[in-house]
Each structure stands twice: as structure tokens, then as C-alpha cells.
Design a protein around this motif. Structure first.
Motif, PDB file in Angstrom:
ATOM      1  N   ILE A 130       0.849  -1.184   0.000  1.00 57.87           N
ATOM      2  CA  ILE A 130       0.000   0.000   0.000  1.00 57.87           C
ATOM      3  C   ILE A 130       0.888   1.238   0.000  1.00 57.87           C
ATOM      4  CG2 ILE A 130      -1.849   1.252   1.138  1.00 57.87           C
ATOM      5  CD1 ILE A 130      -2.653  -1.485   0.010  1.00 57.87           C
ATOM      6  N   SER A 131       0.847   1.957  -1.100  1.00 54.42           N
ATOM      7  CA  SER A 131       1.623   3.178  -1.271  1.00 54.42           C
ATOM      8  C   SER A 131       0.718   4.378  -0.998  1.00 54.42           C
ATOM      9  CB  SER A 131       2.227   3.212  -2.681  1.00 54.42           C
ATOM     10  OG  SER A 131       2.972   4.397  -2.879  1.00 54.42           O
ATOM     11  N   VAL A 133      -0.785   8.357  -3.086  1.00 51.54           N
ATOM     12  CA  VAL A 133      -0.643   9.364  -4.135  1.00 51.54           C
ATOM     13  C   VAL A 133       0.572  10.249  -3.870  1.00 51.54           C
ATOM     14  CG1 VAL A 133      -2.193  11.007  -2.965  1.00 51.54           C
ATOM     15  CG2 VAL A 133      -1.903  11.134  -5.442  1.00 51.54           C
ATOM     16  N   VAL A 134       0.912  10.407  -2.586  1.00 53.79           N
ATOM     17  CA  VAL A 134       2.088  11.191  -2.209  1.00 53.79           C
ATOM     18  C   VAL A 134       3.371  10.525  -2.705  1.00 53.79           C
ATOM     19  CG1 VAL A 134       3.434  11.962  -0.207  1.00 53.79           C
ATOM     20  CG2 VAL A 134       0.969  12.292  -0.253  1.00 53.79           C
ATOM     21  N   GLY A 135       3.377   9.209  -2.748  1.00 56.37           N
ATOM     22  CA  GLY A 135       4.530   8.487  -3.269  1.00 56.37           C
ATOM     23  C   GLY A 135       4.695   8.639  -4.767  1.00 56.37           C
ATOM     24  N   GLU A 136       3.622   8.981  -5.451  1.00 55.17           N
ATOM     25  CA  GLU A 136       3.676   9.181  -6.901  1.00 55.17           C
ATOM     26  C   GLU A 136       4.038  10.616  -7.278  1.00 55.17           C
ATOM     27  OE1 GLU A 136       0.550   6.445  -9.062  1.00 55.17           O
ATOM     28  OE2 GLU A 136      -0.449   7.570  -7.460  1.00 55.17           O
ATOM     29  N   TYR A 137       3.536  11.586  -6.489  1.00 55.42           N
ATOM     30  CA  TYR A 137       3.673  12.985  -6.893  1.00 55.42           C
ATOM     31  C   TYR A 137       4.404  13.865  -5.884  1.00 55.42           C
ATOM     32  CZ  TYR A 137       0.231  11.485 -10.288  1.00 55.42           C
ATOM     33  OH  TYR A 137      -0.428  10.804 -11.285  1.00 55.42           O
ATOM     34  N   GLY A 138       4.718  13.307  -4.688  1.00 57.98           N
ATOM     35  CA  GLY A 138       5.351  14.131  -3.660  1.00 57.98           C
ATOM     36  C   GLY A 138       4.336  15.033  -2.977  1.00 57.98           C
ATOM     37  N   ASN A 139       4.748  15.639  -1.855  1.00 56.48           N
ATOM     38  CA  ASN A 139       3.860  16.556  -1.143  1.00 56.48           C
ATOM     39  C   ASN A 139       4.678  17.421  -0.191  1.00 56.48           C
ATOM     40  OD1 ASN A 139       1.315  17.633  -0.636  1.00 56.48           O
ATOM     41  ND2 ASN A 139       0.935  16.274   1.095  1.00 56.48           N
ATOM     42  N   VAL A 140       4.263  18.653  -0.042  1.00 53.57           N
ATOM     43  CA  VAL A 140       4.935  19.589   0.855  1.00 53.57           C
ATOM     44  C   VAL A 140       4.862  19.063   2.289  1.00 53.57           C
ATOM     45  CG1 VAL A 140       4.880  21.913   1.826  1.00 53.57           C
ATOM     46  CG2 VAL A 140       4.467  21.570  -0.623  1.00 53.57           C
ATOM     47  N   GLY A 141       6.002  19.049   2.973  1.00 57.34           N
ATOM     48  CA  GLY A 141       6.042  18.652   4.372  1.00 57.34           C
ATOM     49  C   GLY A 141       6.058  17.158   4.612  1.00 57.34           C
ATOM     50  N   GLN A 142       6.213  16.375   3.544  1.00 56.71           N
ATOM     51  CA  GLN A 142       6.177  14.917   3.707  1.00 56.71           C
ATOM     52  C   GLN A 142       7.343  14.243   2.981  1.00 56.71           C
ATOM     53  OE1 GLN A 142       1.966  13.852   2.642  1.00 56.71           O
ATOM     54  NE2 GLN A 142       1.895  13.227   4.793  1.00 56.71           N
ATOM     55  N   SER A 174       1.522  -2.804  -6.288  1.00 57.89           N
ATOM     56  CA  SER A 174       1.299  -1.770  -5.279  1.00 57.89           C
ATOM     57  C   SER A 174       0.007  -1.029  -5.605  1.00 57.89           C
ATOM     58  CB  SER A 174       2.482  -0.798  -5.203  1.00 57.89           C
ATOM     59  OG  SER A 174       2.826  -0.290  -6.474  1.00 57.89           O
ATOM     60  N   LEU A 175      -0.532  -0.396  -4.582  1.00 60.68           N
ATOM     61  CA  LEU A 175      -1.781   0.345  -4.706  1.00 60.68           C
ATOM     62  C   LEU A 175      -1.578   1.704  -4.058  1.00 60.68           C
ATOM     63  CD1 LEU A 175      -5.300  -1.138  -3.955  1.00 60.68           C
ATOM     64  CD2 LEU A 175      -4.714   1.186  -3.319  1.00 60.68           C
ATOM     65  N   ALA A 176      -1.892   2.758  -4.787  1.00 60.92           N
ATOM     66  CA  ALA A 176      -1.645   4.118  -4.301  1.00 60.92           C
ATOM     67  C   ALA A 176      -2.962   4.852  -4.070  1.00 60.92           C
ATOM     68  CB  ALA A 176      -0.775   4.882  -5.290  1.00 60.92           C
ATOM     69  N   CYS A 230       1.474  -0.494 -10.402  1.00 61.65           N
ATOM     70  CA  CYS A 230       0.959   0.371  -9.335  1.00 61.65           C
ATOM     71  C   CYS A 230      -0.410   0.878  -9.750  1.00 61.65           C
ATOM     72  CB  CYS A 230       1.893   1.554  -9.068  1.00 61.65           C
ATOM     73  SG  CYS A 230       1.280   2.662  -7.766  1.00 61.65           S
ATOM     74  N   LEU A 231      -1.434   0.506  -8.990  1.00 59.98           N
ATOM     75  CA  LEU A 231      -2.803   0.916  -9.272  1.00 59.98           C
ATOM     76  C   LEU A 231      -3.119   2.163  -8.462  1.00 59.98           C
ATOM     77  CD1 LEU A 231      -5.586   0.381 -10.546  1.00 59.98           C
ATOM     78  CD2 LEU A 231      -6.083  -1.132  -8.603  1.00 59.98           C
TER      79      LEU A 231
END
Length: 239
Positions: A130-131, A133-142, A174-176, A230-231
Motif C-alpha cells: 500500500i503506497s 498518491v504522495v509516493g507518486e507525486y510528492g507533497n509539501v512537508g512529507q 502496489s496500490l496508491a 501500481c494501481l
């Protein structure tokens, strides 16, 4: 019953998405072992709670041996356990970085390293990381969380290649998920959630059941020709 006769492990199974995955799998005929830091309390038939820390390698060895001794096999592994310790890069401590990496990334490695050889020996199995959406596109503060969630996608792709080379029908995907309407999310004010909804093509948050159903598909024989994938289940969200 899409998982009839299967034995499945779901980490992070005490609450949230992990709990709904465990209950969904049990409803589809699986015997489910829900693992968490505190023993999950289930009344759902077919789900067994187990206390274990995915960062504790010795504890995991005992856990896997216990599951195999009790149930005879492991058919499905859902690597769902994860934590957050958010902060901008300049404010993120080494402790925050290490803790998230240990649970979210090394924990997935630890348990998969123990379970995968069993699946290879039996010639079949399905693993889902279990991934996010943040693992795909990044995110501020993470920075830490995004790195680990990108990492579990990369590990799934690598393992899919490794296991296929050995000739075993052990699939790894994996699933995002995007932003999901869990109990924790219900405490977030609308002024924070509204911009997320606006960035989501479907205009809403996802439901835990929608993630569980997607995970069920990847874990089941319905996805028998899918591995190394990755779904994304995010309603069309783009951060």
C-alpha cells in the motif's frame, strides 16, 4: 468468494484502511491475520488479530512461523502498516526521518523477505504494497513519507521481476490511494479538505471500501496477469 481457502496477512490491520481490507477479505472467504502494534479487536468471522511490530525482525520470524504452523500456508500479503511524522525539510529531525523509514519502508522489506520464499516454494502468492498518491507525486512537508511510499512501489516492481525469474507465480503489485475518508480524516477541517476535493476529478474523498475493493482485485485470481503494477485509486487527484 474470490479468496475462498486463502490465508492472508494484513499489516496495520487495527484501524482505518487496513481494518476494512481485512474485513473485506474475510467476507470473500479468506482467513485473515490482521497485524498491528496493538492487537486488533475483531468480531468479524474469519479475522484473527495478532500483535507484532514490523520493525522487529525476530518478532516477525516468530509470527510467520506461528501463522504457517497454525494455518499451513500464506497466500496473500498486504503491506499496509505505515505512519507519518510530517514537517518541512528544514524542520524534519533525523528521528522523524528514521522512524517513518523504519516502519513504512524497512517494515515492508522485513515481512516480505520472510513471506516471499514461502510463496515461491508453494509456487503461488500475491503481495500488495500500500503506497500513496504522495509516493507518486510528492507533497509539501512529507519528504520522509513520500520517499517511503515511492520506495514501496519500486520494491514491488523489483520483486515482481525477481520472483518471475524463479518461475513462481508470485505476483507483486502496489496500490496508491488518494485522500480517503477514514476516521482520522474526519477530524480535518473543511478548509483543508475543500482544496483537495477541488483537485480531485470526482470531487470528493475516497471511501475505505473503495481501497479495499481495489486491493481485493489485485490480491485475487482476477488479477492473475497483473504484476509489477501500481494501481492509483485517487479519484483523479493531482497534487
Amino acid at each position: 468468494m474470490r479468496l475462498s481457502g486463502k490465508t492472508a496477512i494484513v499489516t496495520g490491520g487495527a484501524q482505518g484502511i487496513g481494518r476494512v481490507i481485512a474485513e473485506t477479505f474475510a467476507g470473500e472467504g479468506a482467513t485473515v491475520i490482521a497485524v498491528d502494534m496493538t492487537k486488533p479487536d475483531y468480531t468479524c468471522e474469519g479475522v484473527f488479530g495478532y500483535t507484532c511490530n514490523v520493525t522487529d525482525r525476530d518478532g516477525l520470524k516468530a509470527f510467520v512461523a506461528d501463522i504457517v504452523g497454525t494455518f499451513g500456508k500464506i497466500d496473500v500479503l498486504i503491506n499496509n502498516a505505515g505512519i507519518t511524522r510530517d514537517g518541512l525539510l528544514q524542520n524534519m529531525t533525523e528521528e522523524m526521518w528514521d522512524l517513518v523509514c523504519d516502519v513504512n519502508l524497512k517494515g515492508v522489506f522485513n515481512l516480505t523477505q520472510l513471506v516471499a520464499p514461502l510463496m515461491i516454494d508453494q509456487g503461488t502468492g500475491s503481495i500488495v504494497n500500500i503506497s500513496s498518491v504522495v509516493g507518486e507525486y510528492g507533497n509539501v512537508g512529507q519528504t520522509n513519507y513520500a520517499a517511503t511510499k515511492a520506495g514501496v512501489i519500486a520494491m514491488a516492481k523489483s520483486w515482481a521481476k525477481e520472483f518471475a525469474r524463479k518461475g513462481a507465480n508470485v505476483r507483486v503489485n502496489s496500490l496508491a490511494p488518494g485522500y480517503i475518508n477514514t476516521e482520522m480524516m474526519k477530524t480535518v477541517p473543511d478548509k483543508v479538505l475543500d482544496p483537495i476535493r477541488q483537485k480531485t476529478m470526482l470531487g470528493r474523498l475516497g471511501e475505505p471500501e473503495e481501497i479495499a475493493n481495489a486491493c481485493l482485485f489485485l490480491a485475487s485470481d482476477e488479477a492473475s496477469f497483473i504484476t509489477g503494477h501500481c494501481l492509483s485509486v485517487n479519484g483523479g487527484l493531482r497534487l
